[in-house]
Design a protein around this motif. Structure first.
Motif, PDB file in Angstrom:
ATOM      1  N   SER A 388       0.836  -1.206   0.000  1.00  0.00           N
ATOM      2  CA  SER A 388       0.000   0.000   0.000  1.00  0.00           C
ATOM      3  C   SER A 388       0.868   1.251   0.000  1.00  0.00           C
ATOM      4  CB  SER A 388      -0.908   0.020   1.226  1.00  0.00           C
ATOM      5  OG  SER A 388      -1.626  -1.181   1.310  1.00  0.00           O
ATOM      6  N   TYR A 391       2.099   1.755  -3.461  1.00  0.00           N
ATOM      7  CA  TYR A 391       1.046   2.222  -4.366  1.00  0.00           C
ATOM      8  C   TYR A 391       0.921   3.744  -4.281  1.00  0.00           C
ATOM      9  CZ  TYR A 391      -3.451   2.073  -6.850  1.00  0.00           C
ATOM     10  OH  TYR A 391      -4.470   2.237  -7.761  1.00  0.00           O
ATOM     11  N   MET A 405      -1.256   8.860   5.685  1.00  0.00           N
ATOM     12  CA  MET A 405      -2.569   8.625   5.054  1.00  0.00           C
ATOM     13  C   MET A 405      -3.091   7.234   5.371  1.00  0.00           C
ATOM     14  SD  MET A 405      -2.185  10.085   1.176  1.00  0.00           S
ATOM     15  CE  MET A 405      -3.900  10.033   0.650  1.00  0.00           C
ATOM     16  N   LEU A 406      -2.188   6.254   5.302  1.00  0.00           N
ATOM     17  CA  LEU A 406      -2.619   4.876   5.560  1.00  0.00           C
ATOM     18  C   LEU A 406      -3.052   4.702   7.005  1.00  0.00           C
ATOM     19  CD1 LEU A 406       0.085   2.940   3.532  1.00  0.00           C
ATOM     20  CD2 LEU A 406      -2.342   3.164   2.978  1.00  0.00           C
ATOM     21  N   ARG A 408      -4.200   7.086   9.055  1.00  0.00           N
ATOM     22  CA  ARG A 408      -5.485   7.767   9.256  1.00  0.00           C
ATOM     23  C   ARG A 408      -6.616   6.980   8.613  1.00  0.00           C
ATOM     24  NH1 ARG A 408      -2.429  12.248   7.852  1.00  0.00           N
ATOM     25  NH2 ARG A 408      -3.404  12.392   5.801  1.00  0.00           N
ATOM     26  N   GLY A 409      -6.361   6.440   7.421  1.00  0.00           N
ATOM     27  CA  GLY A 409      -7.392   5.674   6.730  1.00  0.00           C
ATOM     28  C   GLY A 409      -7.793   4.444   7.523  1.00  0.00           C
ATOM     29  N   PHE A 410      -6.793   3.794   8.093  1.00  0.00           N
ATOM     30  CA  PHE A 410      -7.042   2.605   8.915  1.00  0.00           C
ATOM     31  C   PHE A 410      -8.003   2.953  10.058  1.00  0.00           C
ATOM     32  CE2 PHE A 410      -5.980  -0.068  12.551  1.00  0.00           C
ATOM     33  CZ  PHE A 410      -5.929  -1.340  11.996  1.00  0.00           C
ATOM     34  N   GLU A 412      -9.913   5.796  10.316  1.00  0.00           N
ATOM     35  CA  GLU A 412     -11.163   6.435   9.894  1.00  0.00           C
ATOM     36  C   GLU A 412     -12.192   5.441   9.374  1.00  0.00           C
ATOM     37  OE1 GLU A 412      -9.429  10.725   8.647  1.00  0.00           O
ATOM     38  OE2 GLU A 412     -10.970   9.878   7.346  1.00  0.00           O
ATOM     39  N   GLU A 413     -11.713   4.329   8.857  1.00  0.00           N
ATOM     40  CA  GLU A 413     -12.667   3.354   8.343  1.00  0.00           C
ATOM     41  C   GLU A 413     -13.642   2.910   9.432  1.00  0.00           C
ATOM     42  OE1 GLU A 413     -11.297  -0.452   7.240  1.00  0.00           O
ATOM     43  OE2 GLU A 413     -12.955  -0.805   5.861  1.00  0.00           O
TER      44      GLU A 413
ATOM     45  N   VAL B  89      -4.077  -1.835  -5.637  1.00  0.00           N
ATOM     46  CA  VAL B  89      -4.149  -2.096  -4.198  1.00  0.00           C
ATOM     47  C   VAL B  89      -5.369  -1.398  -3.587  1.00  0.00           C
ATOM     48  CG1 VAL B  89      -2.875  -1.837  -2.033  1.00  0.00           C
ATOM     49  CG2 VAL B  89      -1.634  -2.238  -4.161  1.00  0.00           C
ATOM     50  N   GLU B  90      -6.039  -2.079  -2.660  1.00  0.00           N
ATOM     51  CA  GLU B  90      -7.190  -1.481  -1.962  1.00  0.00           C
ATOM     52  C   GLU B  90      -6.699  -0.694  -0.750  1.00  0.00           C
ATOM     53  OE1 GLU B  90     -10.413  -4.060  -1.034  1.00  0.00           O
ATOM     54  OE2 GLU B  90     -10.390  -5.043  -2.996  1.00  0.00           O
ATOM     55  N   ILE B  91      -7.201   0.515  -0.585  1.00  0.00           N
ATOM     56  CA  ILE B  91      -6.794   1.321   0.571  1.00  0.00           C
ATOM     57  C   ILE B  91      -8.021   1.790   1.339  1.00  0.00           C
ATOM     58  CG2 ILE B  91      -5.384   3.256   1.348  1.00  0.00           C
ATOM     59  CD1 ILE B  91      -3.591   2.752  -0.876  1.00  0.00           C
ATOM     60  N   PRO B  92      -8.506   0.973   2.262  1.00  0.00           N
ATOM     61  CA  PRO B  92      -9.690   1.350   3.007  1.00  0.00           C
ATOM     62  C   PRO B  92      -9.423   2.596   3.856  1.00  0.00           C
ATOM     63  CG  PRO B  92      -8.806  -0.757   3.793  1.00  0.00           C
ATOM     64  CD  PRO B  92      -8.009  -0.354   2.597  1.00  0.00           C
ATOM     65  N   GLY B  93     -10.432   3.432   3.990  1.00  0.00           N
ATOM     66  CA  GLY B  93     -10.317   4.613   4.845  1.00  0.00           C
ATOM     67  C   GLY B  93      -9.807   5.843   4.120  1.00  0.00           C
ATOM     68  N   VAL B  94      -9.230   5.671   2.922  1.00  0.00           N
ATOM     69  CA  VAL B  94      -8.744   6.824   2.160  1.00  0.00           C
ATOM     70  C   VAL B  94      -9.615   6.961   0.908  1.00  0.00           C
ATOM     71  CG1 VAL B  94      -6.789   7.809   0.885  1.00  0.00           C
ATOM     72  CG2 VAL B  94      -6.381   6.455   2.952  1.00  0.00           C
ATOM     73  N   PHE B 142     -13.661   4.608  -0.995  1.00  0.00           N
ATOM     74  CA  PHE B 142     -12.288   4.331  -0.598  1.00  0.00           C
ATOM     75  C   PHE B 142     -11.536   3.728  -1.784  1.00  0.00           C
ATOM     76  CE2 PHE B 142     -13.986   3.626   3.955  1.00  0.00           C
ATOM     77  CZ  PHE B 142     -13.926   4.987   4.198  1.00  0.00           C
ATOM     78  N   VAL B 143     -10.266   4.054  -1.912  1.00  0.00           N
ATOM     79  CA  VAL B 143      -9.453   3.683  -3.072  1.00  0.00           C
ATOM     80  C   VAL B 143      -9.531   2.171  -3.343  1.00  0.00           C
ATOM     81  CG1 VAL B 143      -7.133   3.657  -4.058  1.00  0.00           C
ATOM     82  CG2 VAL B 143      -7.853   5.586  -2.630  1.00  0.00           C
ATOM     83  N   ASN B 144     -10.140   1.826  -4.457  1.00  0.00           N
ATOM     84  CA  ASN B 144     -10.239   0.434  -4.935  1.00  0.00           C
ATOM     85  C   ASN B 144     -10.962  -0.516  -3.980  1.00  0.00           C
ATOM     86  OD1 ASN B 144      -8.830   0.992  -7.322  1.00  0.00           O
ATOM     87  ND2 ASN B 144      -6.851   0.687  -6.313  1.00  0.00           N
ATOM     88  N   HIS B 145     -11.462   0.002  -2.868  1.00  0.00           N
ATOM     89  CA  HIS B 145     -12.001  -0.864  -1.818  1.00  0.00           C
ATOM     90  C   HIS B 145     -13.357  -1.422  -2.250  1.00  0.00           C
ATOM     91  CE1 HIS B 145     -12.347  -2.491   2.163  1.00  0.00           C
ATOM     92  NE2 HIS B 145     -13.464  -1.842   2.398  1.00  0.00           N
TER      93      HIS B 145
END
Ligand SMILES: Nc1ncnc2c1ncn2[C@@H]1O[C@H](COP(=O)(O)OP(=O)(O)OP(=O)(O)O)[C@@H](O)[C@H]1O
Ligand SMILES: [Mg+2]
Lengths: 439, 253
Positions: A388, A391, A405-406, A408-410, A412-413, B89-94, B142-145
């Motif tokens: 990731s 990417y 970003m990763l 925060r995304g983790f 925030e989900e 790649v899947e990026i959950p949360g973004v 979310f990106v590709n999610h």
């Protein structure tokens, strides 16, 4: 160590005996007495007990248990930032476990609904509800819950009578105010939602700065009548030396739905212990959570869901981010009773490790005694996926920005589970601040 | 704009790229074909700067006048290189919008341009989404999610459109697409063709090349470009397979 822990409740219980008794309903007197009796026969929590096996109890230093916090008052300005600005909300405020009407607003509540202090509530027109339900959900759990009963004094009480849909949330704000010595606070909350009603309850546990620690030892009982809906969001933001131990007991009657979120953002030791009984058919229980650990902190989540009746649906989704030398414990237990057919349960715990020194103990478990069920569970622990990171970098994003970003995304989900926009927004802001620039 | 001489790269001590020579000028479309495991994805990854590959001494890659192999992945991207992933790649949360705004702004910043704020970028993104035929709701996902295979590939083309690279490498962007999705992806690529943008299309299928007509077709085998030709070479390969090329190479030793 063990002796020390056994010694503490006695000193506190002596203080508890001096609590005012006039106007106190029978149920409270009985619960206090039962708590004292239980304490006599109990050992302190120790690592030999399954539910405390991975928990670092040493943060619970003995002086915390010598003194009960004294009632205190605060100026409105010192708590304003913890309140939500929406005037249409009822916001009830507690300082060291005691209800403060002067800091609270309840104007917008319908007359039939009660939200306020437990001690205030046991004299008013909702006293019968309180007497009927207080203590009805709590099993004999641990020294902490017995201590809470023995010292039962005040807490939040919400009663939503039949067929009432509240559009605005009720916010319960608990302020921990440090004193000249370490102290403990033992709030007792009771939330009763009668048949056909819907309510959203937000609870914030906020620690003000101070030299000495405050321990909050919370017991909360929630009764969801038939066909009710509760949205619940609890945020723990104690100060860096504050301790927060909580036991949540929820009983769900048929066709009720609970959507709960537990955010553990700060505090020296935070432990959420949530037991839900799906006591009627066709219930739904979704519990999610997010814990953010750094420094030497420990966050511990213990979740127990008992599917006692058929057609129940449960979801447990918890995520945590660990930095430095922090530690997290996750124990999930879904118990499917014989006859609880068509149970549908999923359990997942994901942990993001940002430090090689951080430690996680995770154990999602199933105990199934019915044959026609769909149950899954899983857990992950690990650093951010390099795939990731690459990417994002391949799109021109610098490595440090990508990692931020990763992270925060983790986090925030998980917030998708929260239905209250204001609560979700506040948590999103916290995540953004905390992980803006990744070290 | 891209010149590769004697590129050799190993994975876990095994040499996968074994002296690869290749060059491309601005505006050209090159197709790279070849049997499974011949090193096509490795070639794309090594150019994009992915970790895990050992580039061996003597390898030379010049891109836009710079030594590409010296640069970290993000700087290659800022210089104008873009890789459409075989497996996005899947990026959950973004969210896609947040991801693309961050990327576009980091690229702009590296070129001394002002960053775009959320409003301006939102307009720009909507325009690009319409241009390459991607549903506007994808901006807030979310990106590709949870995207389907086709949606992921189309999302790669959207990123290409937004980031406006000078060299776009598409690693099997056509694989696994049904005919409608293939048409949309191909249309996107054709729209994005321009005199100052070079494409390298890695593909197994002539089908893509009937939509996106290449200027050159190359065969990669055992880590080398072993044959190059015009677009007719793809038809010939479709017809005859790779065996005749393998024999030619293997007998020459
Ligand atoms: N990370 C890795 N570890 C070990 N071997 C690898 C790795 N990556 C690639 N390889 C090997 O390198 C060779 C080339 O792989 P590559 O993925 O580049 O082929 P490809 O031409 O893209 O194949 P395909 O057409 O199947 O996509 C294969 O033999 C593969 O097994
Ligand atoms: Mg490949």
């Amino acid at each position: 160590m063990a002796e020390m822990l056994i010694a503490w409740p006695k000193a506190l219980v002596r203080e508890g005996r001096e609590l005012p008794t006039s106007g106190v309903p029978g149920v409270v007197t009985q619960l206090r007495a039962a708590g004292v009796t239980q304490l006599d026969g109990m050992t302190a929590p120790h690592k030999g007990q399954e539910e405390f096996r991975h928990t670092n109890l040493t943060a619970l230093a003995e002086p915390l248990f010598r003194t009960l916090a004294r009632p205190a008052t605060l100026a409105h300005e010192s708590i304003a930032s913890w309140l939500y600005p929406d005037a249409a909300w009822a916001q009830i405020v507690f300082v060291n476990g005691v209800y403060c009407p002067a800091l609270s607003t309840r104007r917008s509540l319908p007359e039939t609904v009660y939200a306020g202090g437990l001690a205030e509530g046991w004299t008013g027109s909702h006293a019968a509800t309180l007497e009927a339900h207080l203590g009805s959900c709590l099993g004999a759990r641990s020294t902490f819950t017995a201590l809470n009963s023995a010292l039962l004094q005040d807490g939040a009480f919400v009663h939503v009578p039949r067929n009432t849909v509240l559009s605005a949330p009720i916010h319960c704000l608990f302020i921990s105010l440090p004193q000249e010595t370490p102290v403990s606070v033992h709030p007792r909350n009771l939330f009763v939602v009668d048949e056909g009603s819907e309510v959203s309850i937000l609870c914030t546990y906020a620690g003000l700065a101070g030299k000495n620690p405050v321990l909050t030892n919370l017991v909360e009982e929630t009764v969801l009548g038939a066909n009710t809906r509760l949205d619940y969001c609890k945020v723990v933001q104690e100060n860096a030396i504050g301790c927060h131990l909580s036991t949540h007991e929820v009983r769900q009657e048929r066709d009720s739905r609970q959507n709960a979120f537990f955010a553990s953002l700060s505090g020296g030791l935070v432990r959420n212990q949530a037991y839900t009984r799906l006591a009627g058919e066709g219930t739904q229980c979704h519990v999610s959570g997010l814990y953010l650990c750094d420094g030497q902190r420990t966050v511990d989540n213990y979740l127990h869901i008992a599917h006692e009746q058929p057609h129940g649906e449960s979801r447990i989704f918890f995520k945590g981010i660990l930095e430095d030398d922090s530690r997290a414990v996750f124990l999930g237990k879904v118990h499917v009773f014989p006859g609880a057919q068509q149970t549908d349960s999923e359990q997942l715990n994901n942990n993001l490790l940002l430090s090689e020194r951080a430690r996680v103990n995770t154990k999602p478990q199933l105990e199934i005694y019915a044959d026609d069920v769909k149950c899954t569970h899983g857990a992950t622990v690990g650093p951010p996926a390099e795939e990731s990171v690459f990417y994002l970098r391949s799109r021109g994003i610098s490595e440090s920005t990508a990692r931020g970003m990763l992270t925060r995304g983790f986090a925030e989900e998980t917030l998708e589970a929260i239905r209250c926009d204001e609560a979700r927004g506040r948590l999103a802001g916290h995540i953004l601040d905390k992980y803006q620039v990744k070290r | 704009m891209l010149e590769i001489k004697d590129l050799r790269a190993a994975v876990n001590g095994v040499e996968i790229l074994r002296g690869l020579n290749f060059s491309a000028n601005a505006g050209e479309v090159h197709a790279i074909m070849g049997p499974n495991g011949s090193g096509k994805s490795t070639f794309a990854h090594v150019l994009s700067g992915k970790a895990g590959y050992e580039v061996l001494p003597g390898s030379q890659v010049r891109f836009q006048g710079r030594d590409l192999l010296e640069l970290p992945a993000e700087e290659r991207a800022r210089l104008g290189l873009f890789l459409a992933f075989q497996y996005p790649v899947e990026i959950p949360g973004v969210t896609n919008a947040n991801f693309l705004q961050t990327a576009a702004n980091e690229i702009r910043e590296s070129r001394g341009l002002d960053k775009l704020d959320a409003l301006d970028f939102g307009d720009f993104l909507r325009e690009k989404m319409a241009y390459v035929n991607v549903n506007p709701v994808m901006a807030d996902r979310f990106v590709n999610h949870g995207f389907s295979g086709g949606e992921k590939k189309r999302n790669e083309i959207l990123q290409l459109a937004v980031l406006e690279p000078s060299l776009a490498i598409l690693d099997e962007t056509d694989s696994g697409l049904d005919i409608d999705a293939l048409r949309i992806v191909s249309e996107g690529v054709n729209k994005l063709r321009s005199p100052d943008r070079t494409f390298i299309l890695v593909t197994h299928y002539q089908r893509l090349l009937s939509y996106v007509e290449p200027d050159f077709v190359h065969v990669l085998y055992k880590g080398q470009i072993v044959k190059s030709g015009g677009k007719d070479l793809a038809l010939e390969l479709e017809d005859k397979g790779y065996d005749w090329i393998k024999e030619e190479v293997d007998s020459n030793g």
